[in-house]
Design an enzyme around this catalytic site. Structure first.
Site, PDB file in Angstrom:
ATOM      1  N   LYS A  96     -39.300-158.765 -72.019  1.00  0.00           N
ATOM      2  CA  LYS A  96     -39.284-157.627 -72.939  1.00  0.00           C
ATOM      3  C   LYS A  96     -38.512-156.462 -72.318  1.00  0.00           C
ATOM      4  O   LYS A  96     -38.614-156.204 -71.112  1.00  0.00           O
ATOM      5  CB  LYS A  96     -40.706-157.190 -73.274  1.00  0.00           C
ATOM      6  CG  LYS A  96     -41.556-158.250 -73.975  1.00  0.00           C
ATOM      7  CD  LYS A  96     -41.117-158.491 -75.398  1.00  0.00           C
ATOM      8  CE  LYS A  96     -41.554-157.382 -76.321  1.00  0.00           C
ATOM      9  NZ  LYS A  96     -41.204-157.697 -77.737  1.00  0.00           N
ATOM     10  N   CYS A 139     -47.572-155.735 -81.654  1.00  0.00           N
ATOM     11  CA  CYS A 139     -47.071-154.375 -81.854  1.00  0.00           C
ATOM     12  C   CYS A 139     -45.583-154.486 -82.170  1.00  0.00           C
ATOM     13  O   CYS A 139     -44.829-154.987 -81.351  1.00  0.00           O
ATOM     14  CB  CYS A 139     -47.248-153.533 -80.598  1.00  0.00           C
ATOM     15  SG  CYS A 139     -48.731-153.909 -79.645  1.00  0.00           S
ATOM     16  N   SER A 140     -45.178-154.022 -83.342  1.00  0.00           N
ATOM     17  CA  SER A 140     -43.776-154.174 -83.704  1.00  0.00           C
ATOM     18  C   SER A 140     -43.412-153.190 -84.808  1.00  0.00           C
ATOM     19  O   SER A 140     -44.077-152.163 -84.965  1.00  0.00           O
ATOM     20  CB  SER A 140     -43.494-155.624 -84.130  1.00  0.00           C
ATOM     21  OG  SER A 140     -42.106-155.870 -84.208  1.00  0.00           O
ATOM     22  N   LYS A 175     -32.875-150.731 -83.205  1.00  0.00           N
ATOM     23  CA  LYS A 175     -34.025-150.749 -82.311  1.00  0.00           C
ATOM     24  C   LYS A 175     -33.657-150.131 -80.964  1.00  0.00           C
ATOM     25  O   LYS A 175     -34.472-149.436 -80.345  1.00  0.00           O
ATOM     26  CB  LYS A 175     -34.504-152.190 -82.132  1.00  0.00           C
ATOM     27  CG  LYS A 175     -35.820-152.356 -81.415  1.00  0.00           C
ATOM     28  CD  LYS A 175     -36.237-153.815 -81.428  1.00  0.00           C
ATOM     29  CE  LYS A 175     -37.543-154.053 -80.689  1.00  0.00           C
ATOM     30  NZ  LYS A 175     -37.894-155.498 -80.679  1.00  0.00           N
ATOM     31  N   GLU A 191     -41.036-144.911 -76.248  1.00  0.00           N
ATOM     32  CA  GLU A 191     -41.597-145.063 -77.594  1.00  0.00           C
ATOM     33  C   GLU A 191     -41.826-143.693 -78.222  1.00  0.00           C
ATOM     34  O   GLU A 191     -42.147-142.721 -77.539  1.00  0.00           O
ATOM     35  CB  GLU A 191     -42.930-145.812 -77.556  1.00  0.00           C
ATOM     36  CG  GLU A 191     -42.847-147.279 -77.198  1.00  0.00           C
ATOM     37  CD  GLU A 191     -42.301-148.146 -78.325  1.00  0.00           C
ATOM     38  OE1 GLU A 191     -41.853-147.589 -79.354  1.00  0.00           O
ATOM     39  OE2 GLU A 191     -42.317-149.380 -78.169  1.00  0.00           O
ATOM     40  N   HIS A 209     -35.418-146.567 -79.271  1.00  0.00           N
ATOM     41  CA  HIS A 209     -36.230-146.669 -78.063  1.00  0.00           C
ATOM     42  C   HIS A 209     -35.529-146.114 -76.816  1.00  0.00           C
ATOM     43  O   HIS A 209     -36.114-146.093 -75.744  1.00  0.00           O
ATOM     44  CB  HIS A 209     -36.638-148.129 -77.817  1.00  0.00           C
ATOM     45  CG  HIS A 209     -37.583-148.653 -78.848  1.00  0.00           C
ATOM     46  ND1 HIS A 209     -37.170-149.151 -80.062  1.00  0.00           N
ATOM     47  CD2 HIS A 209     -38.937-148.712 -78.865  1.00  0.00           C
ATOM     48  CE1 HIS A 209     -38.221-149.511 -80.770  1.00  0.00           C
ATOM     49  NE2 HIS A 209     -39.302-149.259 -80.074  1.00  0.00           N
ATOM     50  N   GLU A 248     -43.534-143.162 -82.108  1.00  0.00           N
ATOM     51  CA  GLU A 248     -43.843-143.931 -83.307  1.00  0.00           C
ATOM     52  C   GLU A 248     -44.924-143.285 -84.169  1.00  0.00           C
ATOM     53  O   GLU A 248     -45.837-142.640 -83.662  1.00  0.00           O
ATOM     54  CB  GLU A 248     -44.318-145.335 -82.916  1.00  0.00           C
ATOM     55  CG  GLU A 248     -43.288-146.145 -82.171  1.00  0.00           C
ATOM     56  CD  GLU A 248     -43.765-147.539 -81.807  1.00  0.00           C
ATOM     57  OE1 GLU A 248     -42.906-148.428 -81.703  1.00  0.00           O
ATOM     58  OE2 GLU A 248     -44.988-147.732 -81.613  1.00  0.00           O
ATOM     59  N   HIS A 290     -39.897-143.321 -85.289  1.00  0.00           N
ATOM     60  CA  HIS A 290     -39.729-144.437 -86.222  1.00  0.00           C
ATOM     61  C   HIS A 290     -41.088-145.032 -86.578  1.00  0.00           C
ATOM     62  O   HIS A 290     -42.115-144.726 -85.969  1.00  0.00           O
ATOM     63  CB  HIS A 290     -38.805-145.506 -85.625  1.00  0.00           C
ATOM     64  CG  HIS A 290     -39.273-146.026 -84.295  1.00  0.00           C
ATOM     65  ND1 HIS A 290     -39.096-145.337 -83.105  1.00  0.00           N
ATOM     66  CD2 HIS A 290     -39.929-147.166 -83.962  1.00  0.00           C
ATOM     67  CE1 HIS A 290     -39.596-146.039 -82.105  1.00  0.00           C
ATOM     68  NE2 HIS A 290     -40.126-147.149 -82.603  1.00  0.00           N
ATOM     69  N   ARG A 303     -47.368-158.919 -72.413  1.00  0.00           N
ATOM     70  CA  ARG A 303     -45.984-158.961 -72.843  1.00  0.00           C
ATOM     71  C   ARG A 303     -45.117-159.666 -71.800  1.00  0.00           C
ATOM     72  O   ARG A 303     -45.308-159.506 -70.594  1.00  0.00           O
ATOM     73  CB  ARG A 303     -45.467-157.540 -73.094  1.00  0.00           C
ATOM     74  CG  ARG A 303     -46.083-156.900 -74.315  1.00  0.00           C
ATOM     75  CD  ARG A 303     -45.913-155.397 -74.325  1.00  0.00           C
ATOM     76  NE  ARG A 303     -44.533-154.962 -74.497  1.00  0.00           N
ATOM     77  CZ  ARG A 303     -43.948-154.760 -75.657  1.00  0.00           C
ATOM     78  NH1 ARG A 303     -44.617-154.988 -76.794  1.00  0.00           N
ATOM     79  NH2 ARG A 303     -42.693-154.328 -75.725  1.00  0.00           N
TER      80      ARG A 303
END
Length: 252
Positions: free
Chosen positions: A101, A113-114, A62, A174, A66, A176, A78, A97
Site C-alpha cells: 500500500k 477503508c476506501s 487518488k 489523508e 493523498h 476525508e 475528498h 494493510r
C-alpha cells in the site's frame, strides 16, 4: 543507440523517483523506492472532491487527493468510507494493510477503508448514501474477496460522517469526509494479498489488549474512531439506530 537507451532509462528512473515514497519517513519529496504496479495504477482513480460540508465540488486523482503539500502540509479533502464488519458472534474483523500500500502500508485497521469513485456514475449517488454503499460492496469484494452476492447495499448500516486529516509520512496523507458503515454478517473471506496481509476477528472484551500488542501501528482513522466512538457502537450492535447522525459531520 546505447546513449539513447541510457537516456530513456534515466527518464523513467526520474519519473519513478518523483512519485514514490519510503513509509514512515518525514520528507518533502518522494524517495527512489518503486511502488507496486497495481497500487501505482490505482493512484489514477478519480476520487470525489468535497467541501467541508460534504458538497461535491469536482474530481481529482487518488494521487492528488493523498499527496501532502510540501509547504502547507495540506491534503485535498475528498469523500471516503470505513466499513466495520462483525460476524454473527459480534466479533469485529481487523485487517493489516499490505506492505504494498502507498498510503499507510503495514498498519492495522478496520475491515475496509476506501473511496467512491467519480468515474463510476452510480457511486456519485448521494440519496441514502447509495453511492457509498455500492463502493463499499465493490471494495469488500476486491480487498477481502467477499462475493458481491453475499452483501447488498441495504445491508450496511450508515451511522454518521467523520471529518479528519493526517499528514501521514509527509508525502502521502489523508483528509476525508469518512462515511461510517456497520455490517454484521457471516461472509466468505478470500483476502487479496496485494491489499491485505492479515485478517483476524476480535472480541469486544479483547480489543484493548489486542491493539496494545499489535506489531504495527493503527491507521489514523481507525485510531480516532476507536478512541472516540467505536466501543460504544460495538456495545450496541443491536441498537445502532439510536446513534445515527446523518445530518451532522463529526470533526476530529
Amino acid at each position: 543507440m546505447l546513449a539513447s537507451r541510457l537516456n530513456l532509462l534515466t527518464s523513467r528512473f526520474q519519473a519513478l523517483r518523483r512519485c514514490s515514497t519510503t513509509p514512515g519517513r518525514q520528507q518533502k519529496e518522494a524517495t527512489v523506492e518503486v511502488h507496486d504496479p497495481l497500487q501505482a495504477s490505482a493512484l489514477k482513480e478519480q476520487c470525489i472532491v468535497v467541501d467541508e460540508n460534504d458538497r461535491a465540488i469536482g474530481a481529482a486523482s487518488k494521487a492528488d487527493c493523498h499527496r501532502v503539500h510540501p509547504q502547507t502540509r495540506d491534503v485535498k479533502l475528498h469523500r471516503a468510507f470505513s466499513v466495520f464488519l462483525f460476524n454473527a458472534k459480534g466479533e469485529m474483523l481487523v485487517q493489516r494493510r499490505s506492505v504494498h500500500k502507498i498510503t499507510f502500508p503495514n498498519t492495522y485497521t478496520n475491515a475496509c477503508c476506501s473511496h467512491p469513485l467519480h468515474e463510476i456514475e452510480q457511486e456519485r449517488q448521494e440519496s441514502n448514501a447509495l453511492g457509498i454503499r455500492l463502493a463499499a460492496q465493490r471494495r469488500l469484494n476486491y480487498e477481502l474477496g467477499i462475493p458481491t452476492d453475499e452483501i447488498q447495499p441495504e445491508d450496511f448500516h450508515y451511522l454518521t460522517r467523520i471529518h479528519y486529516a493526517d499528514a501521514g509520512d509527509g508525502v502521502w496523507g489523508e483528509h476525508e469526509i469518512d462515511y461510517i458503515l456497520f455490517l454484521q454478517k457471516d461472509v466468505t473471506l478470500k483476502p487479496n494479498s496485494n491489499e491485505v496481509s492479515e485478517v483476524r476477528f476480535l472480541r469486544r472484551d479483547e480489543i484493548d489488549d489486542a491493539v496494545s500488542n499489535f506489531s504495527a501501528p493503527l491507521t489514523p482513522w481507525f485510531s480516532l474512531i476507536l478512541r472516540h466512538r467505536l466501543k460504544q457502537w460495538w456495545d450496541n450492535l443491536n441498537g445502532l439506530k439510536q446513534f445515527e447522525d446523518l445530518k451532522n459531520i463529526q470533526r476530529f
